[in-house]
Design a protein around this motif. Sequence first.
Motif, PDB file in Angstrom:
ATOM      1  N   LEU A  59       0.877  -1.168   0.000  1.00 29.82           N
ATOM      2  CA  LEU A  59       0.000   0.000   0.000  1.00 29.82           C
ATOM      3  C   LEU A  59       0.914   1.218   0.000  1.00 29.82           C
ATOM      4  O   LEU A  59       1.685   1.414   0.933  1.00 29.82           O
ATOM      5  CB  LEU A  59      -0.894  -0.021   1.240  1.00 29.82           C
ATOM      6  CG  LEU A  59      -1.831   1.160   1.435  1.00 29.82           C
ATOM      7  CD1 LEU A  59      -2.800   1.291   0.261  1.00 29.82           C
ATOM      8  CD2 LEU A  59      -2.590   1.009   2.736  1.00 29.82           C
ATOM      9  N   GLU A  85      -1.111  -1.253  -4.483  1.00 31.25           N
ATOM     10  CA  GLU A  85      -2.216  -0.300  -4.432  1.00 31.25           C
ATOM     11  C   GLU A  85      -1.595   1.040  -4.113  1.00 31.25           C
ATOM     12  O   GLU A  85      -0.859   1.160  -3.132  1.00 31.25           O
ATOM     13  CB  GLU A  85      -3.230  -0.678  -3.342  1.00 31.25           C
ATOM     14  CG  GLU A  85      -3.955  -1.969  -3.593  1.00 31.25           C
ATOM     15  CD  GLU A  85      -4.933  -1.894  -4.760  1.00 31.25           C
ATOM     16  OE1 GLU A  85      -5.428  -0.794  -5.065  1.00 31.25           O
ATOM     17  OE2 GLU A  85      -5.188  -2.946  -5.373  1.00 31.25           O
ATOM     18  N   ALA A  92      -4.251   6.441   1.960  1.00 37.40           N
ATOM     19  CA  ALA A  92      -3.475   5.239   2.274  1.00 37.40           C
ATOM     20  C   ALA A  92      -3.351   5.045   3.783  1.00 37.40           C
ATOM     21  O   ALA A  92      -3.440   3.913   4.274  1.00 37.40           O
ATOM     22  CB  ALA A  92      -2.101   5.308   1.619  1.00 37.40           C
ATOM     23  N   CYS A 108       3.364  -1.099   3.964  1.00 35.56           N
ATOM     24  CA  CYS A 108       2.821   0.233   3.724  1.00 35.56           C
ATOM     25  C   CYS A 108       3.975   1.222   3.636  1.00 35.56           C
ATOM     26  O   CYS A 108       4.812   1.297   4.532  1.00 35.56           O
ATOM     27  CB  CYS A 108       1.880   0.601   4.865  1.00 35.56           C
ATOM     28  SG  CYS A 108       0.985   2.143   4.617  1.00 35.56           S
TER      29      CYS A 108
END
Length: 113
Positions: A59, A85, A92, A108
């Motif tokens: 992410l 993504e 996010a 992330c």
Amino acid sequence: MIDAYGDGGFRLSGEWHAGSLLIVADHAQPWPVTSLADLSVESLNPVFAAGRAEVEFLLLGVGLRNAQPLRSLREALLIAGIGLEFMDTPAAAKLYNVLTSEGRRLACALIAV
């Protein structure tokens, strides 16, 4: 959990982290990327090192405005079997909390805003 973002950093579980942030296997670390132009395959080495067993997808918070990362980065993730993504950093940060509460295996990477 990401409690807050902005002012050039993030608050995670009550602790302030200045600058951009990379979270892999629930471990947050400073990330030297300050803009999408700084993003490279090498800057995501900890994600690649964790591999598909630990990371289902990345992410990526790309800053204040959504923009597509470089093709070389997208292709490297594809070859490694790691999904991607990407969205603006505020979206996010919020999505990270939802996905981790669901037990998703993700990394992330958040560019500070």
